[in-house]
Scaffold this motif. Structure first.
Motif, short mmCIF file in Angstrom:
data_model
loop_
_atom_site.label_atom_id
_atom_site.label_comp_id
_atom_site.label_asym_id
_atom_site.label_seq_id
_atom_site.Cartn_x
_atom_site.Cartn_y
_atom_site.Cartn_z
N PRO A 37 0.81 -1.22 0.00
CA PRO A 37 0.00 0.00 0.00
C PRO A 37 0.85 1.28 0.00
CG PRO A 37 -0.95 -1.59 1.49
CD PRO A 37 0.37 -2.15 1.03
N SER A 38 2.04 1.22 0.56
CA SER A 38 2.93 2.38 0.57
C SER A 38 3.57 2.65 -0.78
CB SER A 38 4.02 2.20 1.63
OG SER A 38 4.76 1.02 1.38
N GLY A 39 3.43 1.71 -1.72
CA GLY A 39 3.95 1.90 -3.07
C GLY A 39 4.82 0.74 -3.52
N PRO A 40 5.10 0.68 -4.82
CA PRO A 40 5.94 -0.39 -5.36
C PRO A 40 7.42 -0.10 -5.16
CG PRO A 40 5.17 1.01 -7.13
CD PRO A 40 4.54 1.52 -5.87
N ALA A 41 8.21 -1.18 -5.09
CA ALA A 41 9.66 -1.05 -4.94
C ALA A 41 10.32 -2.30 -5.48
CB ALA A 41 10.02 -0.86 -3.47
N SER A 42 11.57 -2.19 -5.81
CA SER A 42 12.34 -3.38 -6.18
C SER A 42 12.46 -4.27 -4.96
CB SER A 42 13.72 -2.98 -6.70
OG SER A 42 13.60 -2.28 -7.91
N TRP A 43 12.56 -5.58 -5.21
CA TRP A 43 12.65 -6.55 -4.11
C TRP A 43 13.85 -7.44 -4.35
CZ3 TRP A 43 10.23 -11.86 -4.23
CH2 TRP A 43 10.34 -12.50 -2.98
N GLY A 44 14.52 -7.87 -3.28
CA GLY A 44 15.72 -8.68 -3.37
C GLY A 44 15.50 -10.15 -3.60
N GLY A 45 14.28 -10.59 -3.79
CA GLY A 45 14.00 -12.00 -4.05
C GLY A 45 13.90 -12.82 -2.78
N PHE A 46 13.96 -14.13 -2.94
CA PHE A 46 13.76 -15.05 -1.82
C PHE A 46 14.70 -14.81 -0.65
CE2 PHE A 46 11.94 -18.50 -4.81
CZ PHE A 46 10.66 -17.99 -4.66
N GLU A 47 15.87 -14.24 -0.89
CA GLU A 47 16.82 -13.99 0.20
C GLU A 47 16.44 -12.76 1.02
OE1 GLU A 47 17.95 -14.35 -3.12
OE2 GLU A 47 18.08 -16.49 -2.74
N ASP A 48 15.45 -12.00 0.58
CA ASP A 48 15.08 -10.74 1.21
C ASP A 48 13.80 -10.90 2.03
OD1 ASP A 48 14.91 -8.10 1.93
OD2 ASP A 48 14.39 -7.37 -0.08
N ALA A 49 13.81 -11.80 3.00
CA ALA A 49 12.63 -12.03 3.84
C ALA A 49 12.36 -10.85 4.78
CB ALA A 49 12.79 -13.31 4.65
N SER A 50 13.40 -10.13 5.19
CA SER A 50 13.23 -9.04 6.15
C SER A 50 12.32 -7.94 5.61
CB SER A 50 14.57 -8.47 6.57
OG SER A 50 15.24 -7.92 5.46
N THR A 51 12.38 -7.67 4.32
CA THR A 51 11.51 -6.66 3.71
C THR A 51 10.06 -7.09 3.78
OG1 THR A 51 13.29 -6.02 2.23
CG2 THR A 51 11.09 -5.30 1.63
#
Length: 117
Positions: A37-51
């Motif tokens: 809801p805060s907007g789209p962003a690039s994501w780090g993939g499966f290794e980026d669980a913290s996001t």
């Protein structure tokens, strides 16, 4: 057949996707993308669980698009997201795009983390 116009208020639906990219609200994102809801962003993939865990307060359900085919996400990612209280729905990215747009149009608190096709 009756056609209904869908209004997305100020949220940003998935307009399209293709090999290696997503188009969200008219903006192109190369690689994996996270839609909140805060907007789209690039994501780090499966290794980026913290996001994904950090999004727990923004959404009730998180769609996980695994690329061109449905695949099992890493167990550590699933455990981390579910421990944060998020429902995780795993599907191919094409299905995740469609489902995201439908839930967004319904006004639901939905997020999507998707790998490109």
């Amino acid at each position: 057949m009756r056609m209904n116009e869908v209004e997305f208020d100020d949220s940003r639906p998935v307009d399209g996707y293709g090999p290696g990219f997503f188009r969200v609200g008219g903006e192109k994102f190369d690689g994996a993308v996270l839609l909140l809801p805060s907007g789209p962003a690039s994501w780090g993939g499966f290794e980026d669980a913290s996001t994904l865990v950090a999004a727990a307060g923004e959404v009730d359900v998180l769609l996980l698009g695994t690329g061109a085919e449905i695949a099992h996400p890493p167990a550590a990612l699933r455990r981390a997201v579910e421990a944060a209280g998020l429902g995780l729905e795993v599907m191919a990215s094409s299905a995740a795009c469609r489902t995201y747009n439908v839930l967004l149009a319904e006004g639901r608190r939905v997020g999507a983390a998707m790998l490109p096709v």
